[in-house]
Design a protein around this motif. Structure first.
Motif, PDB file in Angstrom:
ATOM      1  N   PHE A   1       0.878  -1.175   0.000  1.00 62.24           N
ATOM      2  CA  PHE A   1       0.000   0.000   0.000  1.00 62.24           C
ATOM      3  C   PHE A   1       0.914   1.223   0.000  1.00 62.24           C
ATOM      4  N   ALA A   2       0.850   2.021  -1.076  1.00 60.50           N
ATOM      5  CA  ALA A   2       1.796   3.129  -1.236  1.00 60.50           C
ATOM      6  C   ALA A   2       1.077   4.461  -1.145  1.00 60.50           C
ATOM      7  N   ASN A   3       1.118   5.031   0.051  1.00 56.22           N
ATOM      8  CA  ASN A   3       0.450   6.290   0.348  1.00 56.22           C
ATOM      9  C   ASN A   3       1.498   7.352   0.727  1.00 56.22           C
ATOM     10  N   THR A   4       2.367   6.998   1.687  1.00 56.19           N
ATOM     11  CA  THR A   4       3.355   7.939   2.229  1.00 56.19           C
ATOM     12  C   THR A   4       4.417   8.291   1.188  1.00 56.19           C
TER      13      THR A   4
ATOM     14  N   VAL B   1       5.771  13.750   2.656  1.00 56.59           N
ATOM     15  CA  VAL B   1       4.394  13.805   3.162  1.00 56.59           C
ATOM     16  C   VAL B   1       4.001  12.481   3.808  1.00 56.59           C
ATOM     17  N   GLY B   2       3.646  12.556   5.125  1.00 56.59           N
ATOM     18  CA  GLY B   2       3.142  11.368   5.806  1.00 56.59           C
ATOM     19  C   GLY B   2       1.731  11.624   6.283  1.00 56.59           C
ATOM     20  N   THR B   3       1.620  12.236   7.470  1.00 51.59           N
ATOM     21  CA  THR B   3       0.307  12.534   8.041  1.00 51.59           C
ATOM     22  C   THR B   3      -0.544  13.391   7.098  1.00 51.59           C
TER      23      THR B   3
ATOM     24  N   ALA C   1       7.597   6.470  -0.127  1.00 49.86           N
ATOM     25  CA  ALA C   1       8.642   6.071   0.837  1.00 49.86           C
ATOM     26  C   ALA C   1       8.016   5.385   2.042  1.00 49.86           C
ATOM     27  N   TRP C   2       8.821   4.622   2.739  1.00 50.87           N
ATOM     28  CA  TRP C   2       8.401   3.906   3.965  1.00 50.87           C
ATOM     29  C   TRP C   2       7.310   2.878   3.647  1.00 50.87           C
ATOM     30  N   ILE C   3       7.418   2.233   2.500  1.00 54.69           N
ATOM     31  CA  ILE C   3       6.370   1.307   2.086  1.00 54.69           C
ATOM     32  C   ILE C   3       6.727  -0.125   2.506  1.00 54.69           C
ATOM     33  N   THR C   4       5.865  -0.722   3.325  1.00 57.17           N
ATOM     34  CA  THR C   4       6.075  -2.109   3.748  1.00 57.17           C
ATOM     35  C   THR C   4       5.892  -3.022   2.534  1.00 57.17           C
ATOM     36  N   ASN C   5       6.800  -3.956   2.367  1.00 56.89           N
ATOM     37  CA  ASN C   5       6.787  -4.907   1.260  1.00 56.89           C
ATOM     38  C   ASN C   5       7.134  -4.267  -0.079  1.00 56.89           C
TER      39      ASN C   5
ATOM     40  N   LEU D   1      12.023  -4.918   5.267  1.00 55.73           N
ATOM     41  CA  LEU D   1      10.762  -4.963   4.494  1.00 55.73           C
ATOM     42  C   LEU D   1      10.262  -3.578   4.069  1.00 55.73           C
ATOM     43  N   THR D   2      10.930  -2.504   4.511  1.00 54.33           N
ATOM     44  CA  THR D   2      10.404  -1.161   4.260  1.00 54.33           C
ATOM     45  C   THR D   2      11.273  -0.443   3.225  1.00 54.33           C
ATOM     46  N   GLY D   3      10.662   0.121   2.199  1.00 51.34           N
ATOM     47  CA  GLY D   3      11.481   0.755   1.171  1.00 51.34           C
ATOM     48  C   GLY D   3      10.750   1.799   0.355  1.00 51.34           C
TER      49      GLY D   3
ATOM     50  N   ARG E   1       7.622   0.185  19.969  1.00 50.61           N
ATOM     51  CA  ARG E   1       7.967   1.602  19.743  1.00 50.61           C
ATOM     52  C   ARG E   1       7.570   2.019  18.328  1.00 50.61           C
ATOM     53  N   ASN E   2       7.780   1.096  17.413  1.00 53.43           N
ATOM     54  CA  ASN E   2       7.413   1.375  16.019  1.00 53.43           C
ATOM     55  C   ASN E   2       5.902   1.608  15.865  1.00 53.43           C
ATOM     56  N   LEU E   3       5.113   0.806  16.574  1.00 54.80           N
ATOM     57  CA  LEU E   3       3.653   0.815  16.332  1.00 54.80           C
ATOM     58  C   LEU E   3       3.019   2.193  16.501  1.00 54.80           C
ATOM     59  N   ARG E   4       3.629   3.055  17.291  1.00 49.35           N
ATOM     60  CA  ARG E   4       3.016   4.365  17.589  1.00 49.35           C
ATOM     61  C   ARG E   4       3.183   5.364  16.453  1.00 49.35           C
ATOM     62  N   ILE E   5       3.810   4.937  15.344  1.00 50.62           N
ATOM     63  CA  ILE E   5       3.975   5.852  14.197  1.00 50.62           C
ATOM     64  C   ILE E   5       3.223   5.398  12.937  1.00 50.62           C
ATOM     65  N   PRO E   6       3.455   4.195  12.399  1.00 51.53           N
ATOM     66  CA  PRO E   6       2.742   3.834  11.161  1.00 51.53           C
ATOM     67  C   PRO E   6       1.227   3.700  11.354  1.00 51.53           C
ATOM     68  N   ALA E   7       0.510   3.816  10.260  1.00 55.35           N
ATOM     69  CA  ALA E   7      -0.968   3.770  10.239  1.00 55.35           C
ATOM     70  C   ALA E   7      -1.564   4.909  11.062  1.00 55.35           C
ATOM     71  N   GLY E   8      -0.839   5.997  11.168  1.00 49.23           N
ATOM     72  CA  GLY E   8      -1.327   7.177  11.895  1.00 49.23           C
ATOM     73  C   GLY E   8      -0.672   7.253  13.254  1.00 49.23           C
ATOM     74  N   THR E   9       0.028   8.367  13.517  1.00 51.36           N
ATOM     75  CA  THR E   9       0.765   8.513  14.778  1.00 51.36           C
ATOM     76  C   THR E   9      -0.213   8.620  15.961  1.00 51.36           C
ATOM     77  N   ALA E  10       0.352   8.513  17.154  1.00 47.07           N
ATOM     78  CA  ALA E  10      -0.457   8.630  18.379  1.00 47.07           C
ATOM     79  C   ALA E  10      -1.155   9.995  18.431  1.00 47.07           C
TER      80      ALA E  10
ATOM     81  N   ARG F   1      -5.284  10.972  18.528  1.00 51.32           N
ATOM     82  CA  ARG F   1      -5.918  11.905  19.491  1.00 51.32           C
ATOM     83  C   ARG F   1      -6.699  12.989  18.746  1.00 51.32           C
ATOM     84  N   ASN F   2      -6.178  13.429  17.600  1.00 50.19           N
ATOM     85  CA  ASN F   2      -6.937  14.401  16.787  1.00 50.19           C
ATOM     86  C   ASN F   2      -8.312  13.833  16.445  1.00 50.19           C
ATOM     87  N   ALA F   3      -8.316  12.569  15.983  1.00 51.84           N
ATOM     88  CA  ALA F   3      -9.585  11.954  15.537  1.00 51.84           C
ATOM     89  C   ALA F   3     -10.544  11.773  16.717  1.00 51.84           C
TER      90      ALA F   3
HETATM   91  C1  LIG Z   1       7.919   0.478   9.630  1.00 52.52           C
HETATM   92  C2  LIG Z   1       7.020   1.398   8.848  1.00 52.52           C
HETATM   93  C3  LIG Z   1       6.160   0.876   7.903  1.00 52.52           C
HETATM   94  C4  LIG Z   1       5.347   1.726   7.149  1.00 52.52           C
HETATM   95  N1  LIG Z   1       4.545   1.182   6.170  1.00 52.52           N
HETATM   96  C5  LIG Z   1       3.859   2.011   5.336  1.00 52.52           C
HETATM   97  C6  LIG Z   1       3.108   1.472   4.234  1.00 52.52           C
HETATM   98  O1  LIG Z   1       3.070   0.262   4.017  1.00 52.52           O
HETATM   99  N2  LIG Z   1       2.473   2.345   3.416  1.00 52.52           N
HETATM  100  C7  LIG Z   1       2.501   3.693   3.609  1.00 52.52           C
HETATM  101  O2  LIG Z   1       1.902   4.419   2.812  1.00 52.52           O
HETATM  102  N3  LIG Z   1       3.192   4.243   4.660  1.00 52.52           N
HETATM  103  C8  LIG Z   1       3.865   3.427   5.519  1.00 52.52           C
HETATM  104  N4  LIG Z   1       4.591   3.961   6.572  1.00 52.52           N
HETATM  105  C9  LIG Z   1       4.594   5.411   6.788  1.00 52.52           C
HETATM  106  C10 LIG Z   1       3.772   5.827   8.001  1.00 52.52           C
HETATM  107  O3  LIG Z   1       2.411   5.640   7.768  1.00 52.52           O
HETATM  108  C11 LIG Z   1       4.133   7.288   8.333  1.00 52.52           C
HETATM  109  O4  LIG Z   1       5.449   7.268   8.818  1.00 52.52           O
HETATM  110  C12 LIG Z   1       3.179   7.911   9.327  1.00 52.52           C
HETATM  111  O5  LIG Z   1       1.917   8.113   8.767  1.00 52.52           O
HETATM  112  C13 LIG Z   1       3.696   9.265   9.848  1.00 52.52           C
HETATM  113  O6  LIG Z   1       4.123  10.085   8.803  1.00 52.52           O
HETATM  114  P1  LIG Z   1       5.583  10.764   8.852  1.00 52.52           P
HETATM  115  O7  LIG Z   1       6.568   9.717   9.202  1.00 52.52           O
HETATM  116  O8  LIG Z   1       5.774  11.488   7.571  1.00 52.52           O
HETATM  117  O9  LIG Z   1       5.521  11.793  10.028  1.00 52.52           O
HETATM  118  P2  LIG Z   1       4.915  13.281   9.974  1.00 52.52           P
HETATM  119  O10 LIG Z   1       3.574  13.249   9.390  1.00 52.52           O
HETATM  120  O11 LIG Z   1       5.920  14.174   9.340  1.00 52.52           O
HETATM  121  O12 LIG Z   1       4.827  13.611  11.518  1.00 52.52           O
HETATM  122  C14 LIG Z   1       5.963  14.012  12.294  1.00 52.52           C
HETATM  123  C15 LIG Z   1       5.460  14.345  13.691  1.00 52.52           C
HETATM  124  O13 LIG Z   1       4.514  15.443  13.626  1.00 52.52           O
HETATM  125  C16 LIG Z   1       3.262  15.057  14.154  1.00 52.52           C
HETATM  126  N5  LIG Z   1       2.168  15.563  13.304  1.00 52.52           N
HETATM  127  C17 LIG Z   1       2.165  15.729  11.961  1.00 52.52           C
HETATM  128  N6  LIG Z   1       0.985  16.208  11.559  1.00 52.52           N
HETATM  129  C18 LIG Z   1       0.206  16.321  12.658  1.00 52.52           C
HETATM  130  C19 LIG Z   1      -1.112  16.762  12.883  1.00 52.52           C
HETATM  131  N7  LIG Z   1      -1.910  17.164  11.896  1.00 52.52           N
HETATM  132  N8  LIG Z   1      -1.573  16.763  14.160  1.00 52.52           N
HETATM  133  C20 LIG Z   1      -0.782  16.368  15.192  1.00 52.52           C
HETATM  134  N9  LIG Z   1       0.473  15.951  15.027  1.00 52.52           N
HETATM  135  C21 LIG Z   1       0.976  15.930  13.784  1.00 52.52           C
HETATM  136  C22 LIG Z   1       3.259  13.519  14.106  1.00 52.52           C
HETATM  137  O14 LIG Z   1       2.362  12.971  15.057  1.00 52.52           O
HETATM  138  C23 LIG Z   1       4.715  13.203  14.389  1.00 52.52           C
HETATM  139  O15 LIG Z   1       4.954  13.244  15.759  1.00 52.52           O
HETATM  140  C24 LIG Z   1       5.389   3.137   7.362  1.00 52.52           C
HETATM  141  C25 LIG Z   1       6.253   3.655   8.333  1.00 52.52           C
HETATM  142  C26 LIG Z   1       7.066   2.804   9.070  1.00 52.52           C
HETATM  143  C27 LIG Z   1       8.000   3.403  10.085  1.00 52.52           C
END
Ligand SMILES: Cc1cc2nc3c(=O)[nH]c(=O)nc-3n(C[C@H](O)[C@H](O)[C@H](O)COP(=O)(O)OP(=O)(O)OC[C@H]3O[C@@H](n4cnc5c(N)ncnc54)[C@H](O)[C@@H]3O)c2cc1C
Length: 414
Positions: free
Chosen positions: A147-150, A154-156, A179-183, A231-233, A388-397, A401-403
């Motif tokens: 699944f290639a979103n990030t 641009v992440g969040t 970037a950061w795409i699993t598999n 697995l991440t690339g 530790r990892n779990l608190r970032i992918p699929a939406g950070t902690a 809280r925003n949602a």
């Molecule tokens: C091991 C691993 C596997 C992954 N697998 C996939 C995958 O398969 N497919 C895919 O598409 N992505 C994948 N990701 C990416 C992952 O979903 C993103 O890393 C994650 O969504 C956070 O985005 P970011 O790293 O760009 O952080 P950012 O969005 O840059 O955030 C940086 C910091 O700012 C905070 N922040 C940013 N915006 C807000 C906001 N609006 N409100 C409050 N706080 C905010 C965040 O909480 C965080 O603390 C993976 C990441 C990892 C580490």
């Protein structure tokens, strides 16, 4: 206590878990034994190749488990029955996931249940042709997905992505970098989210199925994380011509489909954290009764008993949250498009409560094991890093809280 998972499960969950248990003994054990003989690492602690990717022999062992699980009808209980999945509810899936994570631990058996690289709720919206070509083989474990979103920048802020697709006759031409795409290194098909109508807000994105054989598709570098699983690339798309039948859903549905995929991952945290949490608690109970200090087992010490009690309390409350919230979500439609307005808060409660409880559980598990808990490659050390990892992918902690706050404020608007 730790045996509590047997309670109140449906007949088909009981049937599934019984068949899964036999599958672990009859099929997975042999493959795991063969893998151990190769000295290329294990499923939980894989060796890496010269490019930093999961060692091909470990990957192939996981693939063999996936294919056999597909044959046995164990791989995709979460997918809808009309596309060949098991049609399980989210509550049923919590029980299945909890069982699988508790029984398989960090072993090869985890691969027998579709995870990030498997069929997901979003891809069920594909065309009949894509269903034949991608979805059905994903459900039987014959191929894998990503699944290639990030993106690198641009992440969040998903709506700020720059990967774009432009119509060309009946096809779409796709350009961009993810970037950061699993598999990323192994996927046969990638669910790419791209901009199709700039400025259209949540209707600006669409989802495309990009076959790894399409010209212009390129796998980039491995991004080594603390998971050390290779697995991440990165992925690059240069003028990739995507046929109309590879559009998932309708043009403009990309954001909603991406959220379906992401919400699926968020909900899976419940069973995963409860299952792995109980596995760690069992190990900690064993260790505390065996390890001695001052002539007595450390389990006699109140300080250690409190660590064990805290682990139990965290597992219990996170598991209870997951079961209650997922029962509510089953009634609302966990992956409906459009999603019910009360669903995002419930989904985020499952993720943030489980991720944070599991982080404390792994920390206490390391503490009880003393230096052995820090030993590189021990289950406690590995799961501490996973937690530790779990608190970032699929939406950070923070995003969870925003949602939650958005949901609360909508319900209580003055
Ligand atoms: C091991 C691993 C596997 C992954 N697998 C996939 C995958 O398969 N497919 C895919 O598409 N992505 C994948 N990701 C990416 C992952 O979903 C993103 O890393 C994650 O969504 C956070 O985005 P970011 O790293 O760009 O952080 P950012 O969005 O840059 O955030 C940086 C910091 O700012 C905070 N922040 C940013 N915006 C807000 C906001 N609006 N409100 C409050 N706080 C905010 C965040 O909480 C965080 O603390 C993976 C990441 C990892 C580490």
């Amino acid at each position: 206590m730790v045996q509590s998972t047997g309670r109140a499960v449906s007949v088909r969950v009981a049937d599934y878990t019984a068949r899964f248990e036999s599958f672990l003994q009859d099929k997975v054990a042999t493959i795991e034994e063969e893998l151990a003989g190769q000295e290329v690492g294990t499923a939980g602690q894989p060796g890496l190749d010269e490019a930093g990717r999961m060692h091909p022999m470990v990957w192939e062992a996981r693939r063999e488990v996936q294919r056999q699980a597909g044959d046995a009808g164990l791989y995709a209980p979460h997918n809808s029955a009309h596309v060949g999945g098991g049609g399980f509810s989210r509550v049923e899936m919590h029980h299945v996931e909890e069982f699988v994570y508790r029984e398989a631990g960090l072993g090869l058996g985890l691969a027998a249940l579709a995870w990030t690289e498997g069929p997901n709720p979003a891809i069920e919206h594909c065309s009949p042709l894509a269903r034949e070509q991608y979805l059905s083989p994903l459900i039987t474990g014959e191929i894998t997905a990503a699944f290639a979103n990030t993106e690198p920048d641009v992440g969040t802020d998903v709506l700020g992505m720059s990967t774009w697709a432009k119509r060309d006759g009946g096809d779409w031409i796709l350009n961009g970098k993810k970037a950061w795409i699993t598999n990323a290194h192994f996927a046969d098909v990638v669910q790419v989210v791209a901009v199709t109508e700039p400025g259209a807000g949540t209707r600006s994105l669409s989802m495309f199925l990009v076959d790894a054989n399409m010209p212009g598709f390129r796998r980039g570098a491995d991004l080594p994380t603390m998971m050390t699983d290779g697995l991440t690339g990165e992925l690059e798309f240069t003028d990739v011509r995507v046929p109309a039948e590879n559009v998932v859903g309708e043009i403009g549905d990309g954001f909603a489909l991406a959220m379906s995929w992401i919400n699926w991952r968020r909900l899976c945290r419940g069973g995963m954290c409860a299952g792995w949490g109980q596995w760690l608690l069992h190990r900690a109970l064993d260790y505390a009764q065996d390890r001695r200090s001052g002539g007595w087992p450390i389990a006699n010490l109140q300080a250690v008993q409190h660590l064990l009690a805290d682990m139990d309390a965290d597992i219990y409350q996170a598991r209870a949250t997951s079961l209650v919230a997922q029962a509510e979500l089953d009634a609302l439609g966990p992956f409906a498009i459009p999603l019910h307005r009360e669903a995002p808060r419930l989904i985020s409660l499952v993720k943030v409560i489980n991720d944070e409880a599991f982080a404390r559980v792994t920390d206490n598990a390391v503490q009880i094991h003393g230096a052995r808990g820090l030993l590189l490659g021990s289950p406690e050390e590995k799961l501490f890093r996973v937690a530790r990892n779990l608190r970032i992918p699929a939406g950070t902690a923070e995003v969870q809280r925003n949602a939650i706050a958005r949901g609360l404020l909508r319900e209580h608007a003055v």
